[in-house]
Design a protein around this motif. Structure first.
Motif, PDB file in Angstrom:
ATOM      1  N   LEU A 124      -3.793  23.770  15.565  1.00  0.00           N
ATOM      2  CA  LEU A 124      -4.457  22.574  15.039  1.00  0.00           C
ATOM      3  C   LEU A 124      -3.798  22.235  13.710  1.00  0.00           C
ATOM      4  CD1 LEU A 124      -6.732  20.439  14.830  1.00  0.00           C
ATOM      5  CD2 LEU A 124      -8.164  22.232  13.806  1.00  0.00           C
ATOM      6  N   ILE A 125      -3.229  21.035  13.607  1.00  0.00           N
ATOM      7  CA  ILE A 125      -2.553  20.605  12.382  1.00  0.00           C
ATOM      8  C   ILE A 125      -3.450  19.602  11.672  1.00  0.00           C
ATOM      9  CG2 ILE A 125      -0.483  19.548  11.395  1.00  0.00           C
ATOM     10  CD1 ILE A 125      -0.325  20.743  14.966  1.00  0.00           C
ATOM     11  N   ILE A 126      -3.814  19.916  10.432  1.00  0.00           N
ATOM     12  CA  ILE A 126      -4.686  19.040   9.648  1.00  0.00           C
ATOM     13  C   ILE A 126      -3.859  18.442   8.509  1.00  0.00           C
ATOM     14  CG2 ILE A 126      -6.806  18.889   8.299  1.00  0.00           C
ATOM     15  CD1 ILE A 126      -7.808  21.364   9.750  1.00  0.00           C
ATOM     16  N   GLU A 127      -3.805  17.136   8.440  1.00  0.00           N
ATOM     17  CA  GLU A 127      -2.984  16.437   7.453  1.00  0.00           C
ATOM     18  C   GLU A 127      -3.851  15.438   6.693  1.00  0.00           C
ATOM     19  OE1 GLU A 127      -0.761  14.819   4.936  1.00  0.00           O
ATOM     20  OE2 GLU A 127       0.240  16.363   6.127  1.00  0.00           O
ATOM     21  N   ARG A 128      -3.856  15.569   5.359  1.00  0.00           N
ATOM     22  CA  ARG A 128      -4.689  14.681   4.542  1.00  0.00           C
ATOM     23  C   ARG A 128      -4.225  13.233   4.624  1.00  0.00           C
ATOM     24  NH1 ARG A 128      -4.320  17.096  -1.140  1.00  0.00           N
ATOM     25  NH2 ARG A 128      -5.793  15.436  -1.634  1.00  0.00           N
ATOM     26  N   GLY A 129      -2.947  13.020   4.873  1.00  0.00           N
ATOM     27  CA  GLY A 129      -2.405  11.670   4.957  1.00  0.00           C
ATOM     28  C   GLY A 129      -2.418  11.132   6.374  1.00  0.00           C
ATOM     29  N   GLU A 140       5.151   0.919   2.192  1.00  0.00           N
ATOM     30  CA  GLU A 140       5.750  -0.408   1.990  1.00  0.00           C
ATOM     31  C   GLU A 140       4.784  -1.326   1.247  1.00  0.00           C
ATOM     32  OE1 GLU A 140       8.724  -1.483   2.472  1.00  0.00           O
ATOM     33  OE2 GLU A 140       9.603   0.152   3.650  1.00  0.00           O
ATOM     34  N   LYS A 141       3.507  -1.250   1.576  1.00  0.00           N
ATOM     35  CA  LYS A 141       2.504  -2.067   0.888  1.00  0.00           C
ATOM     36  C   LYS A 141       2.435  -1.698  -0.587  1.00  0.00           C
ATOM     37  CE  LYS A 141      -2.465  -3.151   0.985  1.00  0.00           C
ATOM     38  NZ  LYS A 141      -3.755  -2.895   1.678  1.00  0.00           N
ATOM     39  N   PHE A 142       2.497  -0.405  -0.880  1.00  0.00           N
ATOM     40  CA  PHE A 142       2.462   0.043  -2.272  1.00  0.00           C
ATOM     41  C   PHE A 142       3.667  -0.472  -3.037  1.00  0.00           C
ATOM     42  CE2 PHE A 142       3.724   3.599  -5.220  1.00  0.00           C
ATOM     43  CZ  PHE A 142       2.856   3.241  -6.247  1.00  0.00           C
ATOM     44  N   TRP A 143       4.846  -0.377  -2.453  1.00  0.00           N
ATOM     45  CA  TRP A 143       6.058  -0.842  -3.137  1.00  0.00           C
ATOM     46  C   TRP A 143       6.024  -2.350  -3.386  1.00  0.00           C
ATOM     47  CZ3 TRP A 143       9.825   2.379   0.384  1.00  0.00           C
ATOM     48  CH2 TRP A 143       9.852   3.696  -0.091  1.00  0.00           C
ATOM     49  N   GLN A 144       5.372  -3.091  -2.499  1.00  0.00           N
ATOM     50  CA  GLN A 144       5.348  -4.542  -2.630  1.00  0.00           C
ATOM     51  C   GLN A 144       4.204  -5.051  -3.504  1.00  0.00           C
ATOM     52  OE1 GLN A 144       5.348  -6.065   1.404  1.00  0.00           O
ATOM     53  NE2 GLN A 144       7.247  -4.990   1.922  1.00  0.00           N
ATOM     54  N   SER A 145       3.071  -4.327  -3.487  1.00  0.00           N
ATOM     55  CA  SER A 145       1.877  -4.856  -4.171  1.00  0.00           C
ATOM     56  C   SER A 145       1.317  -3.924  -5.243  1.00  0.00           C
ATOM     57  CB  SER A 145       0.782  -5.116  -3.134  1.00  0.00           C
ATOM     58  OG  SER A 145       0.339  -3.895  -2.567  1.00  0.00           O
ATOM     59  N   ASN A 146       1.863  -2.698  -5.327  1.00  0.00           N
ATOM     60  CA  ASN A 146       1.376  -1.691  -6.268  1.00  0.00           C
ATOM     61  C   ASN A 146      -0.054  -1.247  -5.957  1.00  0.00           C
ATOM     62  OD1 ASN A 146       2.270  -0.028  -8.363  1.00  0.00           O
ATOM     63  ND2 ASN A 146       1.126  -1.170  -9.896  1.00  0.00           N
ATOM     64  N   ILE A 147      -0.496  -1.441  -4.701  1.00  0.00           N
ATOM     65  CA  ILE A 147      -1.798  -0.949  -4.259  1.00  0.00           C
ATOM     66  C   ILE A 147      -1.583   0.414  -3.621  1.00  0.00           C
ATOM     67  CG2 ILE A 147      -3.770  -1.352  -2.751  1.00  0.00           C
ATOM     68  CD1 ILE A 147      -3.213  -4.353  -3.000  1.00  0.00           C
ATOM     69  N   LEU A 148      -2.092   1.463  -4.273  1.00  0.00           N
ATOM     70  CA  LEU A 148      -1.824   2.838  -3.865  1.00  0.00           C
ATOM     71  C   LEU A 148      -2.917   3.388  -2.967  1.00  0.00           C
ATOM     72  CD1 LEU A 148      -0.154   5.515  -4.275  1.00  0.00           C
ATOM     73  CD2 LEU A 148      -1.705   5.994  -6.192  1.00  0.00           C
ATOM     74  N   SER A 149      -2.504   4.022  -1.876  1.00  0.00           N
ATOM     75  CA  SER A 149      -3.413   4.833  -1.078  1.00  0.00           C
ATOM     76  C   SER A 149      -3.234   6.273  -1.535  1.00  0.00           C
ATOM     77  CB  SER A 149      -3.086   4.708   0.419  1.00  0.00           C
ATOM     78  OG  SER A 149      -3.818   5.665   1.163  1.00  0.00           O
ATOM     79  N   SER A 150      -4.281   6.884  -2.045  1.00  0.00           N
ATOM     80  CA  SER A 150      -4.163   8.211  -2.666  1.00  0.00           C
ATOM     81  C   SER A 150      -3.814   9.316  -1.686  1.00  0.00           C
ATOM     82  CB  SER A 150      -5.475   8.577  -3.377  1.00  0.00           C
ATOM     83  OG  SER A 150      -5.708   7.684  -4.451  1.00  0.00           O
ATOM     84  N   ASN A 151      -4.059   9.105  -0.395  1.00  0.00           N
ATOM     85  CA  ASN A 151      -3.766  10.151   0.584  1.00  0.00           C
ATOM     86  C   ASN A 151      -2.696   9.763   1.595  1.00  0.00           C
ATOM     87  OD1 ASN A 151      -5.494  12.242  -0.299  1.00  0.00           O
ATOM     88  ND2 ASN A 151      -7.248  11.182   0.580  1.00  0.00           N
ATOM     89  N   SER A 152      -2.171   8.549   1.506  1.00  0.00           N
ATOM     90  CA  SER A 152      -1.112   8.118   2.416  1.00  0.00           C
ATOM     91  C   SER A 152      -0.070   7.384   1.581  1.00  0.00           C
ATOM     92  CB  SER A 152      -1.688   7.205   3.515  1.00  0.00           C
ATOM     93  OG  SER A 152      -0.675   6.811   4.422  1.00  0.00           O
ATOM     94  N   ASN A 153       0.956   8.124   1.180  1.00  0.00           N
ATOM     95  CA  ASN A 153       1.922   7.597   0.220  1.00  0.00           C
ATOM     96  C   ASN A 153       3.248   8.353   0.338  1.00  0.00           C
ATOM     97  OD1 ASN A 153       1.408  10.073  -1.388  1.00  0.00           O
ATOM     98  ND2 ASN A 153      -0.560   9.076  -1.821  1.00  0.00           N
ATOM     99  N   VAL A 154       4.101   8.241  -0.639  1.00  0.00           N
ATOM    100  CA  VAL A 154       5.396   8.899  -0.583  1.00  0.00           C
ATOM    101  C   VAL A 154       5.256  10.420  -0.552  1.00  0.00           C
ATOM    102  CG1 VAL A 154       7.580   9.258  -1.818  1.00  0.00           C
ATOM    103  CG2 VAL A 154       6.595   6.969  -1.676  1.00  0.00           C
ATOM    104  N   GLN A 155       4.201  10.963  -1.140  1.00  0.00           N
ATOM    105  CA  GLN A 155       4.009  12.414  -1.196  1.00  0.00           C
ATOM    106  C   GLN A 155       3.201  12.947  -0.019  1.00  0.00           C
ATOM    107  OE1 GLN A 155       5.701  13.914  -3.432  1.00  0.00           O
ATOM    108  NE2 GLN A 155       6.105  12.275  -4.896  1.00  0.00           N
ATOM    109  N   PHE A 156       2.173  12.219   0.401  1.00  0.00           N
ATOM    110  CA  PHE A 156       1.239  12.720   1.403  1.00  0.00           C
ATOM    111  C   PHE A 156       1.362  11.955   2.707  1.00  0.00           C
ATOM    112  CE2 PHE A 156      -1.524  13.666  -2.493  1.00  0.00           C
ATOM    113  CZ  PHE A 156      -1.064  14.975  -2.578  1.00  0.00           C
ATOM    114  N   GLY A 157       1.251  12.681   3.803  1.00  0.00           N
ATOM    115  CA  GLY A 157       1.289  12.078   5.124  1.00  0.00           C
ATOM    116  C   GLY A 157       2.238  12.828   6.033  1.00  0.00           C
TER     117      GLY A 157
END
Length: 532
Positions: A124-129, A140-157
């Motif tokens: 069972l693989i559990i991933e926060r992102g 892509e949305k973050f890079w274009q609008s600066n709206i960050l998803s804290s658990n789905s981003n360049v670091q997490f997922g």
């Protein structure tokens, strides 16, 4: 088969048929060569303008092999080819009451899951992102609008932090059991270019890597594995120093085994493990700035002034140890790449580098980083190292209110804010602005960075040019701590297996993936497949 090393071919000859060069190397006829396969290929530009591709090949000479080996028995570059293949071991005898749980779907977690799934352990693989498809949209949305998803981003997922980097697959790990080759062949099996099997500095590129990861997940599921995305592991339950289960959000999951492949940015998980008395320690790491130069300048420096358009974009690797004891070195060099906003927490900013498979942006970039440790935080406090990162990233965020803060190198030296670019412009993913980056460094760190840049300017002409573009801050070169484990890869809190880069045992995609394979191998050797 016979292995031949140091087979040199002029770089002007592209896609060369190597049979002529092989025949010349062992003084035989081309007709005697039944087949060959390339093991390694690199560019040798040490004697510019004479540039060569240097190959290692495995050659089938049929019945003539014994005679060739006897003739060249004292030649270090000609030997019997002995390929070591990774094999999944036989299952052990210990009872396993529940499927293994893997926390994190980066390279360490994914490759651990893949091997366990192939052996029938249904992890069972559990991933926060999010899944890599959704994660790509969020980034892509973050890079274009600066709206960050804290658990789905360049670091997490899914795919881990390396997904939105260059997909570099080189490693310094010396592995004699075939795991390195197994990882590369797995990437190719799921869609990576076959060239990574022999390229001395293999890379996939973000645009291809996302599909490789998606294909890998589908096969893991077909073999019985399960994925829980957008689900954060929030607590660990131990009894008599043995794992009993974990909490995924508010859901309790009973498990005997947890592979902890959380990546280097899961600070909340680090703290929870610390609170649960899981042994860990702070370690030294490095921080610095992304430094951009025109790729054309790097190409000329590495290859010379001749006709070099046919050669791949040039990388570099720089390192020095200063008299003050600090190391300064290039990290995650991205030829034809972009500087990216790699933030994962509100009010904090961190940068990274990324390339697509074609590596065709106008700039080269690399992090030039300075080692940090006891002078910046208490090494006897694991959370002190994490807090040091936190404070740096908060300062970086505040400099341009969430935009990537940049400064020309000459202005950094003069301690003044830049007002524009010089002879070339920055290649970034995410908004950027100008600021004075000096407050991000202590005086000791600043002095080391400047000394390193000066030395590197002697190796690569123009490296310390005044209009080189600095972007800050690069603070996640590796995990700030190490979660202790024994020779069997297990914590003293039994059932917990720290894995990969976040746990402090890897430094990139390949070494993390290989660490995941090693832990899967150990679990298979210990436990039965059947669950009660």
């Amino acid at each position: 088969m016979i292995q031949i090393n140091q087979l040199k071919v002029p770089s002007t000859i592209e896609n060369a048929d190597l049979t002529t060069y092989i025949a010349d190397a062992v003084r035989t006829k081309k007709e005697d060569i039944k087949s060959y396969k390339i093991l390694k290929c690199s560019v040798d530009a040490r004697k510019k303008p004479n540039i060569y591709y240097v190959y290692s090949v495995a050659v089938d000479f049929g019945k003539g092999e014994r005679q060739i080996l006897k003739r060249y028995q004292n030649n270090a570059n000609i030997s019997l080819y002995q390929q070591v293949l990774f094999q999944i071991p036989a299952s052990g005898e210990k009872d396993l009451n529940n499927p293994p749980v893997i926390v994190g779907a980066g390279p360490g977690g994914l490759f651990c899951a893949y091997v366990l799934a192939m052996a029938g352990y249904a992890p069972l693989i559990i991933e926060r992102g999010s899944s890599v498809e959704q994660r790509t949209k969020d980034v892509e949305k973050f890079w274009q609008s600066n709206i960050l998803s804290s658990n789905s981003n360049v670091q997490f997922g899914e795919g881990g932090a390396g997904t939105f980097s260059d997909g570099k697959l080189n490693t310094l790990v010396k592995d004699k059991t075939g795991k390195n080759r197994f990882v590369l062949e797995t990437f190719v099996k799921f869609g990576a270019p076959e060239q990574i099997l022999w390229d001395a500095k293999p890379h996939i590129g973000t645009d291809i890597l996302v599909n490789v990861i998606k294909n890998m997940r589908r096969v893991i599921i077909s073999l019985g594995g399960r994925f829980l995305f957008d689900t954060c592991v929030t607590d660990f339950v131990f009894e008599n120093q043995r794992l009993q289960g974990i909490y995924a959000e508010d859901t309790y999951i009973k498990t005997d085994i947890c592979i902890l492949a959380i990546g280097h940015s899961a600070r909340d998980t680090f703290r929870k493990l610390y609170e649960r008395s899981v042994p860990m320690s702070a370690k030294e790491f490095a921080v610095g700035f992304r430094v951009e130069h025109p790729q054309e300048m790097i190409n000329r420096s590495q290859y010379g002034e001749g006709n070099i358009a046919h050669l791949p974009v040039a990388p570099y690797k720089l390192a020095t140890k200063l008299a003050n004891g600090r190391g300064v070195y290039s990290f995650c060099m991205c030829p034809g790449g972009y500087v990216v906003n790699a933030s994962s927490a509100p009010g904090q900013l961190v940068v990274n580098g990324m390339s697509y498979s074609k590596r065709d942006s106008a700039n080269a970039n690399s992090a030039i980083v300075v080692s940090v440790g006891k002078d910046e935080y208490a090494l006897d406090d694991p959370m002190g190292a994490v807090e040091f990162q936190n404070q740096l990233e908060k300062k970086a965020y505040d400099l341009c209110r969430g935009k990537i803060p940049q400064q020309l190198f000459g202005d950094f030296v003069a301690r003044k804010e830049s007002t524009g670019y010089g002879a070339f412009h920055s290649e970034t993913k995410g908004d950027c602005g100008f600021a004075d980056l000096n407050p991000l460094f202590t005086d000791a760190m600043r002095g080391s960075f400047l000394e390193g840049m000066g030395l590197f300017g002697k190796y690569i002409q123009g490296f310390d040019r005044e209009d080189a573009i600095l972007s800050g801050i690069e603070s996640r070169t590796s995990s700030p701590l190490r979660i202790h484990r024994d020779d069997g890869f297990e914590s003293s809190m039994k059932g917990l297996f720290p894995c990969g880069e976040g746990a402090g045992y890897a430094g990139g995609i390949m070494s993390a993936a290989m660490d995941g394979v090693k832990i899967a191998e150990e679990i298979i050797k210990r436990y039965k497949v059947e669950y009660e």
